[in-house]
Design a protein around this motif. Sequence first.
Motif, PDB file in Angstrom:
ATOM      1  N   ALA A  69       0.830  -1.198   0.000  1.00 11.63           N
ATOM      2  CA  ALA A  69       0.000   0.000   0.000  1.00 11.63           C
ATOM      3  C   ALA A  69       0.875   1.262   0.000  1.00 11.63           C
ATOM      4  CB  ALA A  69      -0.927  -0.016   1.215  1.00 11.63           C
ATOM      5  N   LEU A  70       2.154   1.108   0.274  1.00 13.16           N
ATOM      6  CA  LEU A  70       3.085   2.233   0.229  1.00 13.16           C
ATOM      7  C   LEU A  70       3.453   2.531  -1.212  1.00 13.16           C
ATOM      8  CD1 LEU A  70       5.524   0.985   3.027  1.00 13.16           C
ATOM      9  CD2 LEU A  70       3.779   2.777   3.271  1.00 13.16           C
ATOM     10  N   ASP A  71       3.864   3.767  -1.478  1.00 15.38           N
ATOM     11  CA  ASP A  71       4.380   4.009  -2.823  1.00 15.38           C
ATOM     12  C   ASP A  71       5.840   3.580  -2.865  1.00 15.38           C
ATOM     13  OD1 ASP A  71       6.098   6.305  -2.189  1.00 15.38           O
ATOM     14  OD2 ASP A  71       4.301   7.544  -2.186  1.00 15.38           O
ATOM     15  N   ARG A  72       6.360   3.353  -4.054  1.00 14.90           N
ATOM     16  CA  ARG A  72       7.700   2.793  -4.195  1.00 14.90           C
ATOM     17  C   ARG A  72       8.764   3.720  -3.605  1.00 14.90           C
ATOM     18  NH1 ARG A  72      10.126  -1.385  -7.306  1.00 14.90           N
ATOM     19  NH2 ARG A  72      12.204  -1.546  -6.419  1.00 14.90           N
ATOM     20  N   GLU A  73       8.546   5.023  -3.706  1.00 15.43           N
ATOM     21  CA  GLU A  73       9.486   5.963  -3.104  1.00 15.43           C
ATOM     22  C   GLU A  73       9.584   5.730  -1.599  1.00 15.43           C
ATOM     23  OE1 GLU A  73       9.931  10.799  -2.457  1.00 15.43           O
ATOM     24  OE2 GLU A  73       8.504  10.048  -3.941  1.00 15.43           O
ATOM     25  N   GLU A  74       8.444   5.515  -0.935  1.00 17.03           N
ATOM     26  CA  GLU A  74       8.458   5.257   0.509  1.00 17.03           C
ATOM     27  C   GLU A  74       9.167   3.952   0.839  1.00 17.03           C
ATOM     28  OE1 GLU A  74       4.535   7.390   2.338  1.00 17.03           O
ATOM     29  OE2 GLU A  74       4.178   5.711   0.974  1.00 17.03           O
ATOM     30  N   VAL A  75       8.910   2.910   0.061  1.00 18.60           N
ATOM     31  CA  VAL A  75       9.588   1.630   0.277  1.00 18.60           C
ATOM     32  C   VAL A  75      11.098   1.826   0.212  1.00 18.60           C
ATOM     33  CG1 VAL A  75      10.014  -0.664  -0.714  1.00 18.60           C
ATOM     34  CG2 VAL A  75       7.664   0.204  -0.536  1.00 18.60           C
ATOM     35  N   GLU A  76      11.564   2.496  -0.819  1.00 14.00           N
ATOM     36  CA  GLU A  76      13.005   2.696  -0.995  1.00 14.00           C
ATOM     37  C   GLU A  76      13.578   3.612   0.086  1.00 14.00           C
ATOM     38  OE1 GLU A  76      14.771   0.825  -2.887  1.00 14.00           O
ATOM     39  OE2 GLU A  76      13.103  -0.064  -3.998  1.00 14.00           O
ATOM     40  N   MET A  77      12.799   4.590   0.545  1.00 16.79           N
ATOM     41  CA  MET A  77      13.261   5.456   1.637  1.00 16.79           C
ATOM     42  C   MET A  77      13.480   4.652   2.912  1.00 16.79           C
ATOM     43  SD  MET A  77      10.836   8.793   1.051  1.00 16.79           S
ATOM     44  CE  MET A  77      11.257   9.501   2.640  1.00 16.79           C
ATOM     45  N   ILE A  78      12.559   3.757   3.225  1.00 13.89           N
ATOM     46  CA  ILE A  78      12.730   2.889   4.400  1.00 13.89           C
ATOM     47  C   ILE A  78      14.013   2.081   4.247  1.00 13.89           C
ATOM     48  CG2 ILE A  78      11.822   0.878   5.639  1.00 13.89           C
ATOM     49  CD1 ILE A  78       8.982   1.905   4.858  1.00 13.89           C
ATOM     50  N   ILE A  79      14.180   1.466   3.092  1.00 16.76           N
ATOM     51  CA  ILE A  79      15.353   0.616   2.857  1.00 16.76           C
ATOM     52  C   ILE A  79      16.646   1.397   3.081  1.00 16.76           C
ATOM     53  CG2 ILE A  79      16.631  -0.727   1.130  1.00 16.76           C
ATOM     54  CD1 ILE A  79      13.801  -1.302  -0.154  1.00 16.76           C
ATOM     55  N   VAL A  80      16.719   2.601   2.553  1.00 18.70           N
ATOM     56  CA  VAL A  80      17.951   3.369   2.654  1.00 18.70           C
ATOM     57  C   VAL A  80      18.169   3.888   4.072  1.00 18.70           C
ATOM     58  CG1 VAL A  80      19.192   5.405   1.812  1.00 18.70           C
ATOM     59  CG2 VAL A  80      18.020   3.896   0.202  1.00 18.70           C
ATOM     60  N   ALA A  81      17.123   4.319   4.749  1.00 16.82           N
ATOM     61  CA  ALA A  81      17.290   4.772   6.134  1.00 16.82           C
ATOM     62  C   ALA A  81      17.765   3.624   7.021  1.00 16.82           C
ATOM     63  CB  ALA A  81      15.984   5.364   6.659  1.00 16.82           C
ATOM     64  N   VAL A  82      17.140   2.463   6.888  1.00 16.68           N
ATOM     65  CA  VAL A  82      17.525   1.279   7.666  1.00 16.68           C
ATOM     66  C   VAL A  82      18.947   0.843   7.291  1.00 16.68           C
ATOM     67  CG1 VAL A  82      17.012  -1.201   7.902  1.00 16.68           C
ATOM     68  CG2 VAL A  82      15.174   0.495   8.079  1.00 16.68           C
ATOM     69  N   SER A  83      19.249   0.840   6.004  1.00 13.09           N
ATOM     70  CA  SER A  83      20.574   0.432   5.549  1.00 13.09           C
ATOM     71  C   SER A  83      21.651   1.412   5.990  1.00 13.09           C
ATOM     72  CB  SER A  83      20.582   0.281   4.028  1.00 13.09           C
ATOM     73  OG  SER A  83      19.666  -0.715   3.623  1.00 13.09           O
ATOM     74  N   GLY A  84      21.296   2.681   6.101  1.00 11.76           N
ATOM     75  CA  GLY A  84      22.233   3.669   6.611  1.00 11.76           C
ATOM     76  C   GLY A  84      22.581   3.400   8.062  1.00 11.76           C
ATOM     77  N   VAL A  85      21.573   3.118   8.859  1.00 10.64           N
ATOM     78  CA  VAL A  85      21.786   2.794  10.271  1.00 10.64           C
ATOM     79  C   VAL A  85      22.615   1.518  10.406  1.00 10.64           C
ATOM     80  CG1 VAL A  85      20.582   2.037  12.366  1.00 10.64           C
ATOM     81  CG2 VAL A  85      19.746   4.009  11.096  1.00 10.64           C
ATOM     82  N   ASN A  86      22.379   0.553   9.520  1.00  8.56           N
ATOM     83  CA  ASN A  86      23.089  -0.729   9.573  1.00  8.56           C
ATOM     84  C   ASN A  86      24.431  -0.704   8.842  1.00  8.56           C
ATOM     85  OD1 ASN A  86      21.173  -2.146  11.079  1.00  8.56           O
ATOM     86  ND2 ASN A  86      19.972  -2.646   9.268  1.00  8.56           N
ATOM     87  N   HIS A  87      24.774   0.425   8.232  1.00  3.50           N
ATOM     88  CA  HIS A  87      26.042   0.561   7.501  1.00  3.50           C
ATOM     89  C   HIS A  87      26.189  -0.512   6.420  1.00  3.50           C
ATOM     90  CE1 HIS A  87      27.100   3.501  10.517  1.00  3.50           C
ATOM     91  NE2 HIS A  87      26.856   2.607  11.449  1.00  3.50           N
ATOM     92  N   CYS A  88      25.100  -0.762   5.720  1.00  3.34           N
ATOM     93  CA  CYS A  88      25.120  -1.775   4.658  1.00  3.34           C
ATOM     94  C   CYS A  88      25.542  -1.116   3.344  1.00  3.34           C
ATOM     95  CB  CYS A  88      23.748  -2.426   4.501  1.00  3.34           C
ATOM     96  SG  CYS A  88      23.713  -3.653   3.174  1.00  3.34           S
ATOM     97  N   TYR A  89      26.764  -1.355   2.951  1.00  4.05           N
ATOM     98  CA  TYR A  89      27.319  -0.746   1.745  1.00  4.05           C
ATOM     99  C   TYR A  89      26.485  -1.083   0.508  1.00  4.05           C
ATOM    100  CZ  TYR A  89      30.814   0.196  -1.937  1.00  4.05           C
ATOM    101  OH  TYR A  89      31.459   0.622  -3.055  1.00  4.05           O
ATOM    102  N   TYR A  90      26.168  -2.360   0.321  1.00  4.35           N
ATOM    103  CA  TYR A  90      25.429  -2.757  -0.880  1.00  4.35           C
ATOM    104  C   TYR A  90      24.091  -2.027  -0.972  1.00  4.35           C
ATOM    105  CZ  TYR A  90      23.459  -5.288  -4.742  1.00  4.35           C
ATOM    106  OH  TYR A  90      22.910  -5.581  -5.964  1.00  4.35           O
ATOM    107  N   CYS A  91      23.299  -2.091   0.077  1.00  6.01           N
ATOM    108  CA  CYS A  91      21.951  -1.513   0.013  1.00  6.01           C
ATOM    109  C   CYS A  91      21.968   0.006   0.000  1.00  6.01           C
ATOM    110  CB  CYS A  91      21.085  -2.046   1.148  1.00  6.01           C
ATOM    111  SG  CYS A  91      20.674  -3.799   0.945  1.00  6.01           S
ATOM    112  N   ASN A  92      22.936   0.621   0.690  1.00  5.29           N
ATOM    113  CA  ASN A  92      23.037   2.078   0.627  1.00  5.29           C
ATOM    114  C   ASN A  92      23.235   2.533  -0.813  1.00  5.29           C
ATOM    115  OD1 ASN A  92      22.764   2.721   3.369  1.00  5.29           O
ATOM    116  ND2 ASN A  92      24.938   2.456   3.754  1.00  5.29           N
ATOM    117  N   VAL A  93      24.093   1.845  -1.536  1.00  7.96           N
ATOM    118  CA  VAL A  93      24.399   2.245  -2.906  1.00  7.96           C
ATOM    119  C   VAL A  93      23.282   1.836  -3.861  1.00  7.96           C
ATOM    120  CG1 VAL A  93      26.020   1.948  -4.829  1.00  7.96           C
ATOM    121  CG2 VAL A  93      26.881   2.246  -2.492  1.00  7.96           C
TER     122      VAL A  93
END
Length: 194
Positions: A69-93
């Motif tokens: 039900a989320l728009d794709r921009e929101e999905v990707e924003m969650i992924i990047v915020a979470v990946s930033g906190v987790n220092h995940c190089y692959y997902c951040n990029v």
Amino acid sequence: MSDATLDDDAQRRFPVPDYDEIPDDLRERIDEETERAGFTPNVFAALAYKPSHFRAFVDYHDALVDDTALDREEVEMIIVAVSGVNHCYYCNVAHGALVRIYAKRPTLADQLVANYRQADVSEKRMAMLDVAVKLTERPTEVTEDDLQRLRDAGYSDEEVWDIGSVTAFFNLSNRMATFADWRPNDEFHAMGRE
């Protein structure tokens, strides 16, 4: 003949199989993604190491982004915020590139990675990111109040569920990417910056 290539450097701690040696259904899915993206994302090469896990991972990822039900921009924003906190190089990029593309904002991904609290987003989306990061950093502290905050911000129950699901899945993904040392494709670095 496929243009797909599985980069030997897609992950550094486990071997990457040869394209010709992986099951037909994996090759078919990799070919589809290669055609769509114009290159083979290294996550597919890395996951091909264990075909049953590839199938489950990719199927769940696809469900999260296709049936939400989320728009794709929101999905990707969650992924990047979470990946930033987790220092995940692959997902951040890789997902940073997708944030830039879906948001049509070349600086948003960098803001989310560096400090999502300073990102130029609406109060509604900041509530979404706050709860996603709390679930990432302090899952035992998530309460009904956090879910209510999302509802009060304007998210439906289905959207609240999807926020939790995307967050949980990408915490798994971040940990596997870090554990196996997945490497983002060079192409991701430049995408969506113009």
